[in-house]
Design an enzyme around this catalytic site. Structure first.
Site, PDB file in Angstrom:
ATOM      1  N   GLU A  59      -9.952 -20.099  22.687  1.00  9.74           N
ATOM      2  CA  GLU A  59      -9.813 -21.388  23.034  1.00  9.74           C
ATOM      3  C   GLU A  59      -8.404 -21.871  22.533  1.00  9.74           C
ATOM      4  O   GLU A  59      -7.811 -22.744  23.246  1.00  9.74           O
ATOM      5  CB  GLU A  59     -10.941 -22.377  22.305  1.00  9.74           C
ATOM      6  CG  GLU A  59     -12.394 -22.258  22.511  1.00  9.74           C
ATOM      7  CD  GLU A  59     -13.090 -20.958  22.228  1.00  9.74           C
ATOM      8  OE1 GLU A  59     -14.040 -20.629  22.492  1.00  9.74           O
ATOM      9  OE2 GLU A  59     -12.400 -20.280  21.195  1.00  9.74           O
ATOM     10  N   ARG A 268     -13.725  -6.892  19.819  1.00 12.16           N
ATOM     11  CA  ARG A 268     -13.438  -8.425  19.681  1.00 12.16           C
ATOM     12  C   ARG A 268     -13.067  -9.030  18.453  1.00 12.16           C
ATOM     13  O   ARG A 268     -12.232  -9.688  17.991  1.00 12.16           O
ATOM     14  CB  ARG A 268     -14.727  -9.067  20.277  1.00 12.16           C
ATOM     15  CG  ARG A 268     -14.722 -10.483  20.160  1.00 12.16           C
ATOM     16  CD  ARG A 268     -13.709 -11.108  21.293  1.00 12.16           C
ATOM     17  NE  ARG A 268     -14.032 -12.797  21.398  1.00 12.16           N
ATOM     18  CZ  ARG A 268     -13.391 -13.485  22.172  1.00 12.16           C
ATOM     19  NH1 ARG A 268     -12.528 -12.746  23.059  1.00 12.16           N
ATOM     20  NH2 ARG A 268     -13.619 -14.691  22.232  1.00 12.16           N
ATOM     21  N   MET A 307      -3.946  -8.110  16.865  1.00 12.70           N
ATOM     22  CA  MET A 307      -4.433  -9.044  17.693  1.00 12.70           C
ATOM     23  C   MET A 307      -3.332  -9.736  18.427  1.00 12.70           C
ATOM     24  O   MET A 307      -2.178  -9.621  18.240  1.00 12.70           O
ATOM     25  CB  MET A 307      -4.784 -10.226  16.533  1.00 12.70           C
ATOM     26  CG  MET A 307      -5.940  -9.549  15.411  1.00 12.70           C
ATOM     27  SD  MET A 307      -7.457  -9.800  16.405  1.00 12.70           S
ATOM     28  CE  MET A 307      -7.936 -11.430  16.678  1.00 12.70           C
ATOM     29  N   GLY A 308      -3.816 -10.591  19.433  1.00 13.23           N
ATOM     30  CA  GLY A 308      -2.903 -11.366  20.502  1.00 13.23           C
ATOM     31  C   GLY A 308      -2.098 -10.737  21.568  1.00 13.23           C
ATOM     32  O   GLY A 308      -1.354 -11.092  22.061  1.00 13.23           O
ATOM     33  N   GLU A 309      -2.679  -9.289  21.595  1.00 15.24           N
ATOM     34  CA  GLU A 309      -1.923  -8.281  22.566  1.00 15.24           C
ATOM     35  C   GLU A 309      -2.626  -8.111  23.832  1.00 15.24           C
ATOM     36  O   GLU A 309      -2.211  -7.392  24.654  1.00 15.24           O
ATOM     37  CB  GLU A 309      -1.289  -7.118  21.976  1.00 15.24           C
ATOM     38  CG  GLU A 309      -0.270  -7.481  20.975  1.00 15.24           C
ATOM     39  CD  GLU A 309       0.124  -5.864  20.563  1.00 15.24           C
ATOM     40  OE1 GLU A 309       1.415  -5.738  20.301  1.00 15.24           O
ATOM     41  OE2 GLU A 309      -0.645  -5.122  20.027  1.00 15.24           O
ATOM     42  N   LEU A 335     -10.083 -13.263  33.828  1.00 15.80           N
ATOM     43  CA  LEU A 335      -9.048 -13.681  34.388  1.00 15.80           C
ATOM     44  C   LEU A 335      -7.889 -13.359  34.116  1.00 15.80           C
ATOM     45  O   LEU A 335      -6.830 -12.996  35.018  1.00 15.80           O
ATOM     46  CB  LEU A 335      -9.261 -15.199  34.753  1.00 15.80           C
ATOM     47  CG  LEU A 335     -10.339 -15.723  35.409  1.00 15.80           C
ATOM     48  CD1 LEU A 335     -10.396 -17.246  35.197  1.00 15.80           C
ATOM     49  CD2 LEU A 335     -10.219 -15.410  36.919  1.00 15.80           C
ATOM     50  N   GLU A 336      -7.625 -12.776  32.797  1.00 13.89           N
ATOM     51  CA  GLU A 336      -6.326 -12.171  32.443  1.00 13.89           C
ATOM     52  C   GLU A 336      -6.320 -10.856  33.140  1.00 13.89           C
ATOM     53  O   GLU A 336      -5.245 -10.293  33.695  1.00 13.89           O
ATOM     54  CB  GLU A 336      -6.211 -11.976  30.830  1.00 13.89           C
ATOM     55  CG  GLU A 336      -6.028 -13.406  30.450  1.00 13.89           C
ATOM     56  CD  GLU A 336      -5.799 -13.285  28.584  1.00 13.89           C
ATOM     57  OE1 GLU A 336      -6.021 -12.137  28.164  1.00 13.89           O
ATOM     58  OE2 GLU A 336      -5.403 -14.287  28.147  1.00 13.89           O
TER      59      GLU A 336
END
Length: 420
Positions: A59, A268, A307-309, A335-336
């Site tokens: 989110e 995840r 994380m974040g990649e 969608l990414e």
């Protein structure tokens, strides 16, 4: 009456909630930090901020483009973002640095919510997707603070559960000032569980408005060169407990046909990185770990324990399996992957993104599989026939391109409510 009964139950459950928080903190120390904020003890960060609530990582990332536009449009109103999880808090800091203040959202008890609102005094509340808390919404309504549910989705399963609570007046969808629904079916479900029809608009999903920056493209190209340009590479993204087994089984089968193949495995939840590493070792597969800086050139599995990649990592693959779909978790946003023109592979459980997967299925951009054996067969098919793989990826990308524009519609609606 219903809200007071809800509050009483929550008060009675609070000791158990705190015990669970303590248990979680043993594995994730971040749950111990800023604990007072969860009781509404926060310091203000500027006058009349815009409050954006995003549950966790997904989110936060979805909200980021809208937040940046709001920062530019309303420089007089700072942004305060709240999350439920430490990983969400980390992502706020990673994405915005000191430009956006982060606070943990208070527990949904009347005195805690009112304490938070008294200290923060927001000009508006924008809630991402579905996180509607009764006392939070009620307290904002009492103070005439507009509450907007942005990029809102409501699955058929969740709508059925909410319908049973309607006699109690919960959840308080009727008190929301605006619901920006992702799809027509979502809008109809919100109305069915109490939202005012005039306050529900179908704006589309802002997750279609994926933008791949130059930095991500450059990083993906560099990693792809390191991995090996010609290798068959696929990614299993946002996997949950119970899914890595079938995924690794499928990869073992793929290796029999394509010995040079590489799986990029992205669990995840970070607390499971070690468990997943052991699963890979138990399968007898060679592994490189991204966090350790291991060279993936000779590995069979590249464990993305950072994380974040994820957006960047999609750019290294030729096909993408989306986790949370072999189990009844409801799937994750594909969608990414589509933004990189990757064909999407998914298990059967996709109710969290039903409208997105329906469009992908109609256009031939997704292949549904039910177990590791079917996943292996589909991967072998794609890597045996690369032109078919490319065509499926282009169809997935076309679905994304055809649905862009939701961010503009959402942004304009949020601005209208803030100005109003």
């Amino acid at each position: 009456m219903g809200r007071w009964l809800y509050s009483l139950c929550l008060y009675l459950a609070l000791p158990g909630v705190l015990a669970f928080l303590g248990y979680r903190s043993l594995r994730e120390p971040g749950y111990r930090s800023n604990l007072r904020q969860r009781f509404g003890h926060v310091r203000p960060d500027g006058a009349q901020p815009i409050w954006v609530h995003a549950v966790s990582v997904g989110e936060v990332l979805a909200a980021a483009p809208m937040v940046r536009r709001l920062m530019a449009r309303f420089p007089e109103h700072p942004i305060v973002m709240t999350t439920m999880t430490p990983t969400g808090a980390d992502r706020v800091r990673d994405v915005f640095g000191d430009e956006v203040a982060h606070r943990y959202v208070p527990y949904d008890l009347p005195h805690m919510v009112n304490r938070f609102l008294t200290r923060v005094q927001p000009v508006a509340l924008v809630i991402m997707e579905t996180e509607v808390w009764p006392n939070m919404v009620h307290a904002c309504a009492q103070r005439r603070i507009p509450v907007i549910l942005a990029n809102a989705r409501l699955s058929e399963k969740s709508a059925g559960g909410y319908a049973r609570l309607m006699p109690l007046g919960l959840p308080p969808f009727h008190k929301l000032d605006w619901i920006a629904a992702q799809a027509k079916a979502d809008a109809e479900r919100f109305v069915a569980v109490g939202a005012e029809p005039a306050k529900v608009t179908v704006t589309g999903s802002i997750k279609y408005d994926v933008s791949i920056g130059d930095q991500a493209r450059a990083a993906a190209a560099g990693l792809r060169e390191l991995v090996g340009e010609e290798r068959p590479v696929w990614i299993a993204a946002s996997t949950h407990e119970g899914e890595e087994g079938p995924v690794l089984e499928a990869h073992s089968r793929l290796l029999e046909r394509h010995p040079e193949a590489l799986l990029i495995l992205v669990p995840r939840h970070p607390e499971r990185f070690g468990t997943v590493a052991r699963l890979i070792g138990d399968r007898g597969l060679t592994m490189a770990r991204r966090a350790a800086g291991d060279d993936p050139a000779e590995a069979q599995v590249y464990l993305a324990d950072t994380m974040g990649e994820l957006l960047m990592l999609f750019g290294c693959a030729r096909a993408a399996f989306m986790g949370g779909s072999f189990i009844a978790r409801g799937g994750h946003n594909p969608l990414e992957a589509a933004a990189w023109s990757l064909p999407v592979l998914s298990g059967p459980h996709v109710f969290n993104f039903a409208s997105v997967y329906k469009q992908l299925s109609t256009e031939g951009g997704v292949a549904f599989v039910h177990d590791g054996d079917e996943l292996a067969r589909q991967l072998i098919h794609f890597f045996d026939e690369p032109r078919l793989c490319t065509a499926a990826g282009e169809r997935a990308r076309a679905v994304m391109d055809a649905n862009q524009g939701a961010l503009d519609r959402l942004y304009e609606g949020v601005c209208w409510h803030i100005r109003g």
